[in-house]
Design a protein around this motif. Structure first.
Motif, PDB file in Angstrom:
ATOM      1  N   ARG A 286      -1.313   7.235   3.250  1.00 52.48           N
ATOM      2  CA  ARG A 286      -1.485   7.697   1.535  1.00 52.48           C
ATOM      3  C   ARG A 286      -2.890   8.792   1.591  1.00 52.48           C
ATOM      4  NH1 ARG A 286       2.795   7.579  -0.672  1.00 52.48           N
ATOM      5  NH2 ARG A 286       1.188   7.583  -2.623  1.00 52.48           N
ATOM      6  N   ASP A 287      -3.519   9.164   0.966  1.00 52.61           N
ATOM      7  CA  ASP A 287      -4.065  10.134   0.842  1.00 52.61           C
ATOM      8  C   ASP A 287      -5.603   9.083   0.339  1.00 52.61           C
ATOM      9  OD1 ASP A 287      -2.987  12.504   1.308  1.00 52.61           O
ATOM     10  OD2 ASP A 287      -2.248  12.476  -1.569  1.00 52.61           O
ATOM     11  N   VAL A 288      -6.210   9.534   1.441  1.00 55.99           N
ATOM     12  CA  VAL A 288      -7.767   8.838   1.019  1.00 55.99           C
ATOM     13  C   VAL A 288      -8.839   9.306   1.614  1.00 55.99           C
ATOM     14  CG1 VAL A 288      -7.592   7.121   3.660  1.00 55.99           C
ATOM     15  CG2 VAL A 288      -8.601   6.557   1.163  1.00 55.99           C
TER      16      VAL A 288
ATOM     17  N   PRO B 262      -3.934   8.934  -4.708  1.00 54.19           N
ATOM     18  CA  PRO B 262      -5.275   9.284  -4.263  1.00 54.19           C
ATOM     19  C   PRO B 262      -5.857   8.167  -4.441  1.00 54.19           C
ATOM     20  CG  PRO B 262      -3.233  10.464  -5.311  1.00 54.19           C
ATOM     21  CD  PRO B 262      -2.699   9.391  -5.610  1.00 54.19           C
ATOM     22  N   THR B 263      -6.903   8.066  -3.435  1.00 52.67           N
ATOM     23  CA  THR B 263      -7.758   6.932  -3.258  1.00 52.67           C
ATOM     24  C   THR B 263      -9.078   7.520  -2.572  1.00 52.67           C
ATOM     25  OG1 THR B 263      -6.706   5.598  -2.972  1.00 52.67           O
ATOM     26  CG2 THR B 263      -8.747   4.649  -2.032  1.00 52.67           C
TER      27      THR B 263
ATOM     28  N   TYR C 240      -9.500  -1.987   4.467  1.00 55.81           N
ATOM     29  CA  TYR C 240      -8.294  -1.147   3.311  1.00 55.81           C
ATOM     30  C   TYR C 240      -8.501   0.042   3.233  1.00 55.81           C
ATOM     31  CZ  TYR C 240      -6.389   0.271  -1.156  1.00 55.81           C
ATOM     32  OH  TYR C 240      -5.304   0.472  -2.595  1.00 55.81           O
ATOM     33  N   ALA C 241      -9.558   0.584   3.826  1.00 60.00           N
ATOM     34  CA  ALA C 241      -9.689   2.166   4.024  1.00 60.00           C
ATOM     35  C   ALA C 241      -8.318   2.513   5.140  1.00 60.00           C
ATOM     36  CB  ALA C 241     -10.087   2.259   4.409  1.00 60.00           C
TER      37      ALA C 241
ATOM     38  N   HIS D  70       0.786  -1.263   0.001  1.00 63.48           N
ATOM     39  CA  HIS D  70      -0.286  -0.232  -0.023  1.00 63.48           C
ATOM     40  C   HIS D  70       0.701   1.294  -0.040  1.00 63.48           C
ATOM     41  CE1 HIS D  70      -3.086  -2.813   0.937  1.00 63.48           C
ATOM     42  NE2 HIS D  70      -2.667  -2.734   1.848  1.00 63.48           N
TER      43      HIS D  70
ATOM     44  N   VAL E 169     -12.811   5.486  -1.019  1.00 65.35           N
ATOM     45  CA  VAL E 169     -13.218   4.271  -0.719  1.00 65.35           C
ATOM     46  C   VAL E 169     -14.495   4.847  -0.217  1.00 65.35           C
ATOM     47  CG1 VAL E 169     -13.329   2.064   0.313  1.00 65.35           C
ATOM     48  CG2 VAL E 169     -11.045   3.646  -0.123  1.00 65.35           C
TER      49      VAL E 169
ATOM     50  N   TYR F  84     -13.280   8.110   3.619  1.00 61.56           N
ATOM     51  CA  TYR F  84     -13.278   6.949   3.300  1.00 61.56           C
ATOM     52  C   TYR F  84     -14.820   7.429   3.781  1.00 61.56           C
ATOM     53  CZ  TYR F  84     -15.209   2.872   5.517  1.00 61.56           C
ATOM     54  OH  TYR F  84     -15.958   2.222   6.054  1.00 61.56           O
TER      55      TYR F  84
ATOM     56  N   LEU G  87      -4.427   2.097   4.175  1.00 57.59           N
ATOM     57  CA  LEU G  87      -4.302   3.059   2.534  1.00 57.59           C
ATOM     58  C   LEU G  87      -3.568   4.362   4.843  1.00 57.59           C
ATOM     59  CD1 LEU G  87      -6.471   3.147   0.036  1.00 57.59           C
ATOM     60  CD2 LEU G  87      -4.603   2.693   0.193  1.00 57.59           C
TER      61      LEU G  87
END
Length: 314
Positions: free
Chosen positions: A272-274, A245-246, A263-264, A240, A248, A276, A267
């Protein structure tokens, strides 16, 4: 006494209607019946397709022959920019271009970006990792800005629901390790299967009566035959640290909800940039029942808003 999870009124009405209709469970149908029932559910429950300037079928080369694709665009022509690749849900078994056609028109219109839907090979005729290999090949092809698209890609937004959410994450990991011609600038897994759902609290809590059932998940799992030690099957096992960028999105009444949460969390822990989003009071497949459950249109628009926000930071 345990309090029942919150269910939106329009969601409850839809679930009650499904229960009243009855009929065989997905796992008790033939393969063709299961596929037809999925098409019928979305045709009955989703909002009508949008009229777009471009809706065109095409193909790209794949590892086992040509892969059917469908290009959606609200504009006849485009300046260079990001392109969306969309991988449909359906447990890697029952979805296709038609089951997600209406949704793809909506995403293309709301994002005002070209979208290319990928009709990957399905199990059980083509078990794991055939679908993933097709999704990767199609994404690399789109990233190369082929003449057939008449659109120049500056980056890829990979997106998909359920099994397609799994493919979204896996393609991000594979292309992170071995880049395509342009990078994935955003990934959007919607109610994805990222970790093994078997044994999770959400699977037991929402095993029956919430659109996707435990029995259906077991049916898909047996057909797809994903290797439980392979990150291409369960991407929670993957790296990961290089995730794009994600956004979710999960549903609070979904038997695989905890997989998306896992998963969120991974991250966040990988820094990481996420963004949710958990949609409260709705089930799996909420993006495809926007006519039967009108409040879910706003859920889709929240996802689109998060995508716009994340793209602005790229």
């Amino acid at each position: 006494m345990t309090e029942s999870p919150y269910t939106r009124p329009d969601m409850k009405a839809f679930l009650d209607a499904l229960a009243a209709v009855g009929g065989p469970a997905l796992a008790d149908m033939t393969l063709e019946e299961a596929r037809q029932s999925y098409v019928a559910l979305h045709a009955m429950a989703d909002r009508p397709a949008r009229d777009l300037a471009v809706i065109r079928d095409l193909t790209c080369p794949g590892p086992a022959g040509d892969i059917p694709l469908r290009l959606y665009d609200a504009r006849e022509s485009r300046d260079p920019g990001p392109l969306i690749t969309f991988y449909h849900g359906g447990g890697f078994v029952i979805g296709d271009l038609e089951t997600h056609h209406n949704l793809c028109t909506e995403i293309a219109a709301l994002m005002d970006l070209p979208l290319i839907a990928v009709d990957y090979r399905r199990a059980p005729e083509h078990p794991f990792p055939a679908a993933i290999e097709d999704c990767e090949a199609a994404t690399r092809w789109v990233a190369s800005s082929p003449a057939e698209l008449d659109r120049k890609a500056t980056g890829i937004i990979s997106m998909g629901d359920s099994a397609g959410g799994n493919a979204t994450i896996v393609v991000g990991q594979v292309l992170g390790a071995s880049p395509a011609d342009v990078p994935i600038v955003l990934q959007v897994p919607i109610f994805p299967l990222a970790s093994n759902a078997i044994g999770s609290d959400s699977l037991e809590t929402f095993a029956e009566g919430h659109v996707l059932t435990k029995a259906a998940i077991e049916f898909f799992d047996a057909a797809y035959q994903a290797d439980r030690t392979d990150p291409r099957g369960f991407p929670i096992l993957g790296d990961h640290s290089n995730a794009p960028p994600t956004v979710v999105a999960t549903a609070s009444l979904d038997p695989i909800r905890d997989s998306g949460r896992d998963y969120a969390k991974a991250l966040v822990e990988a820094r990481r940039d996420v963004v949710y989003l958990e949609m409260q009071g709705v089930t799996h497949s909420f993006t495809n029942i926007r006519a039967a459950v009108p409040s879910t249109q706003s859920d889709l628009e929240r996802i689109i808003g998060a995508m716009t926000l994340m793209l602005g930071s790229v």
